[in-house]
Design an enzyme around this catalytic site. Structure first.
Site, PDB file in Angstrom:
ATOM      1  N   SER A 120     -19.720   4.105 -38.318  1.00  0.00           N
ATOM      2  CA  SER A 120     -19.629   5.450 -37.372  1.00  0.00           C
ATOM      3  C   SER A 120     -18.253   5.800 -37.330  1.00  0.00           C
ATOM      4  CB  SER A 120     -20.092   4.947 -35.979  1.00  0.00           C
ATOM      5  OG  SER A 120     -19.245   3.528 -35.623  1.00  0.00           O
TER       6      SER A 120
ATOM      7  N   GLY B  79     -29.140   3.561 -23.331  1.00  0.00           N
ATOM      8  CA  GLY B  79     -30.698   4.037 -23.231  1.00  0.00           C
ATOM      9  C   GLY B  79     -31.164   3.058 -22.073  1.00  0.00           C
TER      10      GLY B  79
ATOM     11  N   THR C 197     -24.831   9.454 -33.810  1.00  0.00           N
ATOM     12  CA  THR C 197     -23.878   8.643 -33.545  1.00  0.00           C
ATOM     13  C   THR C 197     -23.297   7.916 -34.609  1.00  0.00           C
ATOM     14  OG1 THR C 197     -25.265   6.786 -32.789  1.00  0.00           O
ATOM     15  CG2 THR C 197     -24.435   8.537 -31.197  1.00  0.00           C
TER      16      THR C 197
ATOM     17  N   CYS D  38      -1.707  -0.891   7.600  1.00  0.00           N
ATOM     18  CA  CYS D  38      -0.999   0.043   7.312  1.00  0.00           C
ATOM     19  C   CYS D  38      -0.998   0.989   8.845  1.00  0.00           C
ATOM     20  CB  CYS D  38      -1.441   1.037   6.361  1.00  0.00           C
ATOM     21  SG  CYS D  38      -1.134   0.154   4.700  1.00  0.00           S
TER      22      CYS D  38
ATOM     23  N   ALA E 140     -27.264   5.693 -40.894  1.00  0.00           N
ATOM     24  CA  ALA E 140     -28.409   4.748 -40.782  1.00  0.00           C
ATOM     25  C   ALA E 140     -27.906   3.388 -40.965  1.00  0.00           C
ATOM     26  CB  ALA E 140     -29.541   5.201 -41.723  1.00  0.00           C
TER      27      ALA E 140
ATOM     28  N   HIS F 147       0.784  -1.028  -0.052  1.00  0.00           N
ATOM     29  CA  HIS F 147       0.011   0.054   0.050  1.00  0.00           C
ATOM     30  C   HIS F 147       0.935   1.099   0.119  1.00  0.00           C
ATOM     31  CE1 HIS F 147      -3.820  -2.150   1.675  1.00  0.00           C
ATOM     32  NE2 HIS F 147      -3.538  -2.678   0.611  1.00  0.00           N
TER      33      HIS F 147
ATOM     34  N   TRP G  74     -14.690   7.209 -38.339  1.00  0.00           N
ATOM     35  CA  TRP G  74     -14.481   7.706 -36.827  1.00  0.00           C
ATOM     36  C   TRP G  74     -15.235   9.328 -36.781  1.00  0.00           C
ATOM     37  CZ3 TRP G  74     -12.251   4.764 -33.403  1.00  0.00           C
ATOM     38  CH2 TRP G  74     -11.450   3.892 -33.800  1.00  0.00           C
TER      39      TRP G  74
ATOM     40  N   GLU H   3       1.486   3.601   1.983  1.00  0.00           N
ATOM     41  CA  GLU H   3       2.202   3.927   3.149  1.00  0.00           C
ATOM     42  C   GLU H   3       3.460   3.084   3.638  1.00  0.00           C
ATOM     43  OE1 GLU H   3      -2.474   4.193   4.436  1.00  0.00           O
ATOM     44  OE2 GLU H   3      -0.989   3.209   2.947  1.00  0.00           O
TER      45      GLU H   3
ATOM     46  N   LEU I  24     -11.490  -3.336 -27.366  1.00  0.00           N
ATOM     47  CA  LEU I  24     -11.762  -2.790 -26.245  1.00  0.00           C
ATOM     48  C   LEU I  24     -10.519  -2.985 -25.354  1.00  0.00           C
ATOM     49  CD1 LEU I  24     -15.443  -3.810 -25.317  1.00  0.00           C
ATOM     50  CD2 LEU I  24     -14.442  -1.857 -26.453  1.00  0.00           C
TER      51      LEU I  24
END
Length: 364
Positions: free
Chosen positions: A161, A301, A154, A77, A157, A44, A163, A46, A197
């Site tokens: 997307s 949403g 965003t 600690c 259609a 940690h 960039w 400390e 991701l």
């Protein structure tokens, strides 16, 4: 204390599931040691500071979170500070962990150490807001990252997307990913973009030592896929980072998926798909403090309607996509009284784009 908070930020990419904490030891007006939380199982803040100081007798410890008082993977600690001869401890905020909850400061005070708490408390609590949320309400802090055009769209259609935003905004998103315990998306995004991701070192824009910490501890990638449509070859399931595929409890698991060793999690359904509250509970059980949602308008949403989004980070690009393009959120509202009020926390330019940080008022 400001220095301790700067140190704490060094650990925001690697301390999880522990809170990232900084500690500065001073004596006679000079800094004699400092440190920040090491990856889980390590020292940690400390302990790092005490090791750096060597001799901490008569020192003051400035720590961004109350010293722990329980035995976990490491020892308390508070006891280490007492053993080292520290005579004064200044904490930014109390530890909300029920195993601590003021006991660290009480133990120090009972031993004759001068104790103060509440210095730069607001800043300290903001820094570890996800950990505090998980301790106090039983689930981590969920933040949705959204990117839109100036007219609130965003994607086209057709679904195209990439960039909308520029490289500076994308680098900013990489830093959000790096500090998250989990990154959540929906199967629709996976099928449309084959997203990975992952945290991309080249885009982080951080000092080399921070890049090393961020890439060594990637967040858990979570895909909401009620019908298990995610291909085995999808990038989000590769070995570059841990993954979890959440599916409906009544969906049979394909033999190939089971044989591949993919981590799976069965969730109950609700009226619109997988139960988002069940997802939040699963992530809390996995000690996820900061949860980043990168998804399409439907899932975003759904999470907002469920009251699970604590923050919206919206990147707005100086482009127009037109009236037939897809909206920011799938949020059908019939009356003005149904509108969702937001509290704007921050507005700043990021490259050629603008980043809006907003909190639904129910969470403010």
């Amino acid at each position: 204390m400001a220095r301790a908070l700067r140190l704490a930020r060094r650990a925001r990419y690697s301390a999880r599931p522990n809170p990232h904490v900084g500690c500065v030891l001073t004596r006679d007006g000079a800094v004699i040691g400092e440190g920040f939380t090491q990856p889980a199982g390590g020292d940690h803040a400390e302990i790092q500071a005490l090791k750096a100081a060597g001799d901490a007798r008569g020192a003051t410890a400035y720590v961004s979170l109350e010293p722990c008082a329980h035995q976990g993977r490491t020892g308390p600690c508070a006891d280490a500070l007492l053993a080292a001869g520290v005579t004064r401890v200044v904490a930014a905020t109390r530890d909300p962990n029920p195993q601590v909850a003021g006991e660290g400061l009480r133990r120090l005070a009972a031993a004759g150490v001068a104790v103060e708490c509440g210095v730069l408390e607001r800043e300290a609590r903001r820094e570890i807001a996800g950990f505090i949320a998980r301790m106090e309400r039983g689930r981590g802090r969920m933040r949705a990252k959204l990117a839109m055009s100036l007219d609130g769209r965003t994607a086209m259609a057709s679904g195209e997307s990439q960039w909308i935003t520029g490289p500076a905004a994308r680098a900013d998103v990489q830093r959000l990913r790096a500090r998250s315990c989990a990154v959540v998306t929906g199967v629709g995004t996976v099928l449309a973009d084959d997203c990975s991701l992952t945290v991309r070192a080249a885009e982080l824009g951080l000092p080399p030592e921070d890049i090393a910490l961020a890439t060594a501890h990637p967040p858990l990638r979570v895909v909401l896929d009620s019908g298990l449509r995610t291909p085995l070859a999808a990038k989000v399931l590769d070995a570059s980072a841990p993954s979890l595929l959440c599916h409906a409890a009544d969906t049979p698991v394909p033999q190939a998926l089971a044989a591949a060793g993919t981590a799976l999690c069965a969730l109950p359904r609700d009226a619109r798909g997988l139960d988002p509250h069940a997802l939040a509970a699963v992530l809390a059980a996995r000690h996820c403090n900061e949860i980043l949602v990168e998804c399409g308008p439907r899932l975003a949403g759904s999470l907002l309607r469920a009251g699970l989004l604590d923050e919206l980070v919206i990147y707005t690009a100086p482009v127009l996509l037109g009236s037939s393009a897809r909206p920011l959120l799938d949020l059908p509202l019939a009356h003005m009284a149904d509108k969702v009020a937001l509290q704007i926390e921050d507005l700043r330019q990021v490259g050629q784009d603008w980043r809006i940080t907003a909190i639904p008022t129910a969470h403010s």
